[in-house]
Motif scaffolding. Structure first.
Motif, PDB file in Angstrom:
ATOM      1  N   TRP A   1      -7.554   0.819   2.911  1.00 32.82           N
ATOM      2  CA  TRP A   1      -8.244   0.536   1.649  1.00 32.82           C
ATOM      3  C   TRP A   1      -7.635  -0.685   0.965  1.00 32.82           C
ATOM      4  N   THR A   2      -6.320  -0.801   1.024  1.00 36.19           N
ATOM      5  CA  THR A   2      -5.648  -1.933   0.377  1.00 36.19           C
ATOM      6  C   THR A   2      -5.999  -3.242   1.075  1.00 36.19           C
ATOM      7  N   ARG A   3      -6.053  -3.209   2.404  1.00 32.08           N
ATOM      8  CA  ARG A   3      -6.474  -4.407   3.140  1.00 32.08           C
ATOM      9  C   ARG A   3      -7.895  -4.800   2.730  1.00 32.08           C
ATOM     10  N   ALA A   4      -8.788  -3.823   2.653  1.00 30.22           N
ATOM     11  CA  ALA A   4     -10.175  -4.106   2.279  1.00 30.22           C
ATOM     12  C   ALA A   4     -10.253  -4.682   0.868  1.00 30.22           C
ATOM     13  N   PHE A   5      -9.437  -4.170  -0.026  1.00 25.22           N
ATOM     14  CA  PHE A   5      -9.435  -4.628  -1.416  1.00 25.22           C
ATOM     15  C   PHE A   5      -9.076  -6.105  -1.501  1.00 25.22           C
ATOM     16  N   TYR A   6      -7.974  -6.493  -0.839  1.00 18.64           N
ATOM     17  CA  TYR A   6      -7.524  -7.885  -0.959  1.00 18.64           C
ATOM     18  C   TYR A   6      -8.358  -8.837  -0.103  1.00 18.64           C
ATOM     19  N   ALA A   7      -8.938  -8.333   0.974  1.00 19.10           N
ATOM     20  CA  ALA A   7      -9.842  -9.167   1.773  1.00 19.10           C
ATOM     21  C   ALA A   7     -11.059  -9.564   0.940  1.00 19.10           C
ATOM     22  N   ALA A   8     -11.529  -8.647   0.108  1.00 18.84           N
ATOM     23  CA  ALA A   8     -12.678  -8.945  -0.751  1.00 18.84           C
ATOM     24  C   ALA A   8     -12.307  -9.907  -1.874  1.00 18.84           C
ATOM     25  N   GLN A   9     -11.014  -9.952  -2.222  1.00 16.77           N
ATOM     26  CA  GLN A   9     -10.564 -10.819  -3.309  1.00 16.77           C
ATOM     27  C   GLN A   9     -10.438 -12.274  -2.877  1.00 16.77           C
TER      28      GLN A   9
ATOM     29  N   ALA B   1       0.832  -1.205   0.000  1.00 11.56           N
ATOM     30  CA  ALA B   1       0.000   0.000   0.000  1.00 11.56           C
ATOM     31  C   ALA B   1       0.860   1.245   0.000  1.00 11.56           C
ATOM     32  N   ASP B   2       1.907   1.236   0.809  1.00 12.12           N
ATOM     33  CA  ASP B   2       2.780   2.401   0.885  1.00 12.12           C
ATOM     34  C   ASP B   2       3.505   2.638  -0.436  1.00 12.12           C
ATOM     35  N   ALA B   3       3.968   1.551  -1.061  1.00 14.36           N
ATOM     36  CA  ALA B   3       4.679   1.679  -2.336  1.00 14.36           C
ATOM     37  C   ALA B   3       3.750   2.169  -3.435  1.00 14.36           C
ATOM     38  N   VAL B   4       2.513   1.669  -3.450  1.00 12.36           N
ATOM     39  CA  VAL B   4       1.552   2.112  -4.456  1.00 12.36           C
ATOM     40  C   VAL B   4       1.185   3.568  -4.235  1.00 12.36           C
ATOM     41  N   GLY B   5       0.976   3.961  -2.969  1.00 10.32           N
ATOM     42  CA  GLY B   5       0.658   5.348  -2.680  1.00 10.32           C
ATOM     43  C   GLY B   5       1.752   6.293  -3.139  1.00 10.32           C
ATOM     44  N   THR B   6       3.005   5.899  -2.897  1.00  6.28           N
ATOM     45  CA  THR B   6       4.144   6.724  -3.332  1.00  6.28           C
ATOM     46  C   THR B   6       4.182   6.844  -4.845  1.00  6.28           C
ATOM     47  N   THR B   7       3.927   5.732  -5.540  1.00  8.93           N
ATOM     48  CA  THR B   7       3.946   5.737  -7.003  1.00  8.93           C
ATOM     49  C   THR B   7       2.827   6.600  -7.566  1.00  8.93           C
TER      50      THR B   7
END
Length: 437
Positions: free
Chosen positions: A291-299, A251-257
């Motif tokens: 948000w990233t945790r929620a995304f992958y939990a739903a997957q 999540a941190d790496a994606v946010g930075t990108t």
């Protein structure tokens, strides 16, 4: 007579059980420097041929039925008949996962059994290419492949290795196409996310993770493995913690990108966030990590269960994940293997992509594959084969639930732990029957 009647006759009138025992002894007899042992092997070989000759002389297609009787049980032979009647063609390529498929930590002491290896050489001798399709590193796979199958087969040009679950393909004997690094085709922004995670994953990990985990030596994927016995309670505990850590680091790496690309993902590290750059749902004070945790939990329900168990499951609706964030996460896979590994990889690089490239290099233009595997990544290949009428699927009894459901809904080729040879023998019989036209 119809083939079903002929197979009934074969197994009713001949001692096929003893025939198979002789065949197995001859096939897997170890190389020993003993005159007495070699004489015993020669006697067994002669007895085997005599028993086969009885069958050869009794059937119009005697060679076919003799070989089927020597390799396949009655049930396997009738399963092969059903498969031949359903598909009307032979398997022309093997696509094989390794861990918990060809070999099993609980069933084969993590070694590929000798009878399985011998059946693979039988397929090779019959001109059937082999694609080893695994999440392991290339060097690991090359090592046991050469040890088990021999350098001649591995470097024959008829064997390909799809490694790291599709990030690379290695097909010796094909010149410039021998090694293909598929991850080099990814967009730079995605490669940057992985480079960021890889460079920080251990240096920034909490002390218990640094001591309890190590990185698998991947070229691209980031995989944390336990420093405990796979399947143990300690391994389960550390991998559960590692999964949460990897998701947050991603999540941190994606946010930075996203910020570098001109988006507004907010400060993922500190937990503050602004509006979605597309003007859609606001992050509303939630961290990018949540948000990233929620995304992958739903997957994946397994990931959700781990997050809940670790007290890291956010009360957020994955449907509300901001568009710019979801657009990146949709391209990145987070995988969880209980008490074994936590991993991030590219969804654009998966076993299906690797297998397609391997088949192209091998020159298999119209594949009808035997796909064997136990995990969700193997399921994707099985579904690809089913959707394209390109093969059949088999799985061990301990495979993931979704994988087992797929196999049971198709041809029910489920085998016991450590007994992948059972399916190989069935397909060997199928191929023999298909030759009869």
């Amino acid at each position: 007579m119809e083939r079903y009647d002929l197979v009934y006759q074969l197994y009713d009138e001949y001692d096929t059980k003893t025939l198979r025992e002789f065949q197995e002894f001859v096939d897997v007899f170890p190389a020993v420097d003993s005159r007495v042992a070699l004489e015993h092997w020669q006697e067994a070989t002669e007895e085997l041929e005599e028993r086969k000759d009885e069958i050869r002389s009794s059937f119009a297609a005697g060679e076919t039925f003799a070989e089927i009787a020597a390799r396949a049980t009655r049930d396997q032979a009738f399963t092969a008949l059903d498969l031949e009647a359903k598909y009307g063609r032979a398997v022309n390529v093997l696509v094989l996962d390794v861990d918990e498929t060809l070999r099993s930590a609980g069933g084969t002491d993590n070694e590929i059994p000798r009878d399985t290896l011998h059946m693979l050489t039988e397929f090779y001798d019959a001109g059937v290419p082999i694609v080893i399709c695994t999440g392991q590193t290339l060097e690991n796979v090359k090592g046991f492949a050469i040890q088990g199958l021999g350098s001649e087969i591995v470097h024959s040009g008829s064997l390909s290795i799809v490694y790291e679950a599709g990030t690379g393909v290695f097909t010796p004997g094909h010149g410039a196409q021998t090694k293909q690094l598929l991850y080099e085709d990814l967009e730079e922004s995605i490669r940057t996310v992985f480079d960021d995670v890889r460079s920080r994953v251990l240096p920034e990990a909490p002390e218990d993770l640094r001591r309890g985990c190590h990185l698998q030596g991947n070229e691209f994927n980031v995989t944390m493995k336990p420093n405990y016995e796979t399947g143990s309670a300690d391994a389960r505990e550390i991998i559960d913690e590692a999964l949460v850590y990897l998701i947050d680091l991603l999540a941190d790496a994606v946010g930075t990108t996203l910020e570098a690309d001109g988006g507004d993902a907010g400060d993922a590290g500190s937990g503050t966030a602004g509006d979605d750059a597309n003007g859609g749902t606001e992050l509303a004070g939630e961290t990018v990590a949540d948000w990233t945790r929620a995304f992958y939990a739903a997957q994946d329900p397994e990931i959700r269960a781990v997050l809940e168990g670790e007290g890291a499951y956010p009360a957020l609706d994955a449907a509300d994940v901001p568009d710019t964030l979801a657009a990146v996460l949709d391209r990145i896979d987070v995988a969880y293997y209980e008490a074994d590994a936590a991993e991030i990889g590219s969804l654009e690089l998966n076993k299906v992509v690797g297998v397609e490239r391997a088949l192209d290099v091998l020159g298999v233009d119209d594949p009808f594959a035997l796909v064997m595997g136990d995990s969700k990544s193997d399921l994707r290949v099985m579904e690809w084969a089913a959707d394209n009428d390109a093969g059949i699927a088999a799985a061990p009894e301990h495979a993931s639930q979704d994988t087992l459901e797929h196999v049971l809904e198709t041809d029910e080729l489920v085998f016991d732990r450590g007994k992948s040879v059972d399916v190989l023998q069935t397909v060997y019989a199928l191929n023999r029957l298909a030759r009869l036209g």
